[in-house]
Design an enzyme around this catalytic site. Structure first.
Site, PDB file in Angstrom:
ATOM      1  CB  ILE A 188      -0.982  -0.016   1.203  1.00 21.48           C
ATOM      2  CG1 ILE A 188      -2.101   0.995   1.014  1.00 21.48           C
ATOM      3  CG2 ILE A 188      -0.241   0.157   2.525  1.00 21.48           C
ATOM      4  CD1 ILE A 188      -3.296   0.785   1.941  1.00 21.48           C
ATOM      5  CB  CYS A 189       1.771   3.942  -1.830  1.00 23.67           C
ATOM      6  SG  CYS A 189       0.788   4.035  -3.336  1.00 23.67           S
ATOM      7  CE1 TYR A 190      -3.548  10.057   1.097  1.00 24.19           C
ATOM      8  CE2 TYR A 190      -3.570  10.657  -1.215  1.00 24.19           C
ATOM      9  CZ  TYR A 190      -4.119  10.750   0.046  1.00 24.19           C
ATOM     10  OH  TYR A 190      -5.231  11.521   0.261  1.00 24.19           O
ATOM     11  N   GLY A 225      -1.838   4.489  -4.811  1.00 25.05           N
ATOM     12  CA  GLY A 225      -1.759   3.245  -5.572  1.00 25.05           C
ATOM     13  C   GLY A 225      -0.649   3.186  -6.604  1.00 25.05           C
ATOM     14  CG  MET A 265      -2.355   4.358   3.423  1.00 24.49           C
ATOM     15  SD  MET A 265      -3.177   3.196   4.536  1.00 24.49           S
ATOM     16  CE  MET A 265      -3.527   4.259   5.946  1.00 24.49           C
TER      17      MET A 265
END
Length: 99
Positions: free
Chosen positions: A62-64, A66, A90
């Site tokens: 996961i990141c902010y 995608g 996120m």
């Protein structure tokens, strides 16, 4: 090759099972709020910290939004890891977070 999951589906999965969440955002963003028990390896540090990951475990990346998690998923899959990318990241995750 890797799989993908939506942030909403991830929220549901986390209610029923433990997942190995790998958050590839920068450390500052991770500290501001992350999924409980997630580990943080910023994407730019991933190649040098690859040995800290266990190829026997599946990872949910996961990141902010995608984009970074998609690049990290491509990289890790090419290195032989079983990974799932979280689409929307996120920014779309409305589940429990911790600081």
């Amino acid at each position: 090759m890797y799989q993908s999951i939506t942030a909403n589906d991830l929220e549901q999965e986390l209610k029923n099972t433990h997942l190995n969440i790998l958050d590839v955002r920068d450390t500052d963003a991770f500290v501001e709020g992350h999924i409980p028990d997630a580990i943080n390896i910023p994407i730019n540090e991933l190649p040098e910290k690859l040995t800290s990951l266990d190829k026997e475990k599946p990872y949910t990346i996961i990141c902010y939004a995608g984009g970074r998690s998609e690049r990290a998923s491509q990289f890790l899959a090419a290195e032989g890891f079983d990974v799932t990318n979280v689409m929307g990241g996120m920014g779309a995750f409305h589940g429990s977070v911790t600081k």
